[in-house]
Design an enzyme around this catalytic site. Structure first.
Site, PDB file in Angstrom:
ATOM      1  CG  HIS A 127      56.453  23.943  19.370  1.00 52.56           C
ATOM      2  ND1 HIS A 127      56.392  23.343  20.612  1.00 52.56           N
ATOM      3  CD2 HIS A 127      55.159  24.180  19.012  1.00 52.56           C
ATOM      4  CE1 HIS A 127      55.125  23.198  20.965  1.00 52.56           C
ATOM      5  NE2 HIS A 127      54.350  23.714  20.017  1.00 52.56           N
ATOM      6  CB  SER A 185      85.987  35.788  14.096  1.00 51.29           C
ATOM      7  OG  SER A 185      87.006  34.825  14.237  1.00 51.29           O
ATOM      8  CE  LYS A 212      82.143  33.295  13.559  1.00 48.39           C
ATOM      9  NZ  LYS A 212      80.961  32.555  13.985  1.00 48.39           N
ATOM     10  CD  GLU A 259      76.981  35.887  20.720  1.00 53.51           C
ATOM     11  OE1 GLU A 259      77.421  34.783  21.021  1.00 53.51           O
ATOM     12  OE2 GLU A 259      77.564  36.630  19.894  1.00 53.51           O
TER      13      GLU A 259
END
Ligand code: ARG
Length: 463
Positions: A158, A279, A285, A292
């Site tokens: 979980h 970024s 970043k 992704e």
């Protein structure tokens, strides 16, 4: 607009321009050229063997097709969309090169069985390439796992910390998924490597063909027992797409973990600069865009599978032009699967694991609660009761803001008198990992056995 030379005999007018654009497939099926030529050469050799063409004619056709192949490879070939598809483009150019004998190539064959063979060869080549890439990725994962057999991290259920596991064990779970993907491809390839040639348009043909020898010539395992099935079956593409979908699903799950692990709140890994992006507005970043995109591109392959299932679902026998829609989805999926496997291998090879951080995370979150319960079972307490007592210990530790091993012996004894000093070594997360030696467990012997099996498998592929 001219009528099409290969089927225009009964037509007084060619297709409207919009129709020609709508129906052409050469803009993408030209990718099948090498396979189409291989299939046609096998067909020509068979026609000559069977005495349907002379040996001389067979030789001229095979050599002419070699010349066409060379023109395509060198980029000199001029693709003509008015000739609809790759098959007619190649045949037209062959006839320009070798003269009228070129027109004999199509004897005993239809584009329906021809495209079937060309596309099966294409899918077969693609899946063989996926297998090479899958094996390389398994090898990479195994070698990273071997370096991390002694490192531990919280295993989750979980997505909540559950029990400590070895980092090697966690990574090898993905190796085994991919190992199954490899086997699935092997299984699919038996069916892909079945030749439809000889089915002709749908009913077979009157020429004394020898389709089995064509299948052998192209390296296939056999032929279809039924000509109508042969020209309309697209199971082989669907299976290949499903295999691709599952590979992408496995990669996507791994991507998801890498994305989580790279988040500073986990802080388990650092992706190398070469596999991250920045970024344009937030200078701090470092984004896991590669992972992704791979997770996102899984959707393209799933889409291709769903798309083709839908194309095929309502088709009566035998060939229907709808089937031309089998190619673009697979070609896109092929590109996605093979580039993803390749990029994943590179990305993993450059990851740095923050193993201190992983180990430290094992000491938070009561990952050793099961150990305490099992310890009490060892003292003769039934598991349900042991579970309950441990629950009280967790609640106490939580109240005190400490870990289970930081509770003093008299505090534990306050919960149950059967606690003794020997509970403390049991609570060590490393000991918890060491004790799990059931087959397939996270214990060092089990992990070593897994590694051994995977290594042998990788080495067998390298032969
Ligand atoms: N381009 C077609 C395809 O991909 C080739 C077969 C066409 N056959 C036909 N009878 N129109 O399926």
């Amino acid at each position: 607009m001219k009528t099409n030379a290969s089927w225009g005999g009964r037509f007084s007018e060619g297709p409207k321009e919009a129709v020609a654009d709508y129906t052409e497939s050469v803009s993408y099926d030209k990718n099948l050229a090498p396979q189409d030529i291989r299939g046609s050469q096998a067909h020509a050799r068979m026609l000559a063997r069977q005495g349907i063409l002379t040996e001389e004619e067979g030789r001229i056709l095979v050599e002419g097709l070699d010349k066409v192949a060379e023109e395509i490879r060198s980029g000199r070939f001029v693709w003509r969309s008015e000739l609809e598809d790759v098959h007619m483009n190649i045949e037209a150019r062959l006839t320009e090169i070798v003269g009228d004998v070129g027109k004999r190539l199509h004897t005993g064959r239809s584009r329906n069985d021809q495209v079937g063979l060309s596309f099966r060869l294409y899918v077969s080549d693609s899946l063989a390439q996926w297998q090479v890439l899958v094996r390389a990725l398994v090898q990479r994962i195994a070698s990273i796992a071997a370096d991390h057999a002694d490192h531990i991290l919280p295993g989750c259920t979980h997505l909540q910390p559950a029990q400590p596991v070895s980092l090697a064990h966690h990574l090898l779970a993905y190796a085994w998924m991919l190992r199954r993907d490899y086997d699935r491809l092997t299984d699919t390839l038996h069916r892909v490597r079945t030749s439809p040639l000889g089915a002709a348009a749908l009913a077979g043909t009157t020429y004394p063909l020898d389709p089995v020898s064509v299948a052998e010539d192209v390296g296939f395992e056999g032929i279809y027992p039924n000509s109508m099935d042969a020209v309309s079956d697209r199971d082989f593409v669907l299976e290949a797409l499903f295999d691709g979908s599952l590979i992408m699903t496995h990669l996507s799950r791994l991507c998801e973990e890498l994305i989580l692990w790279a988040n500073p709140n986990f802080g388990y890994i650092r992706l190398s600069d070469g596999y991250s992006t920045g970024s344009s507005i937030m200078p701090q970043k470092k984004n896991p865009d590669v992972a992704e995109l791979m997770r996102g591109r899984t959707g393209r392959v799933d889409g291709a599978l769903m798309g083709l299932l839908t194309v095929v679902k309502g088709l009566p026998l035998a060939y229907n032009r709808d089937l031309q829609e089998d190619k673009e989805g697979f070609m896109d999926a092929n590109h996605t699967v093979s580039t993803s496997l390749h990029v994943m291998e590179g990305m993993l090879s450059e990851i740095t694991f923050n193993t201190d951080r992983m180990e430290e995370a094992c000491r938070r979150g009561f990952l050793n609660a099961t150990e305490m319960a099992d310890y009490l079972v060892g003292k003769g307490i039934p598991f349900r009761e042991a579970h309950h007592i441990t629950g009280h210990a967790v609640a106490l530790a939580e109240r005190k803001g400490c870990t289970l091993e930081e509770l003093a012996l008299d505090e534990l004894r306050g919960l149950d008198s059967r606690f003794e000093d020997d509970v403390y070594p049991v609570l060590d997360p490393r000991a918890a990992v060491r004790r799990r030696e059931t087959p397939g467990g996270t214990g060092p012997k089990s992990v070593a056995a897994q590694l051994e099996k995977l290594r042998a498998w990788c080495a067998a592929g390298a032969e």
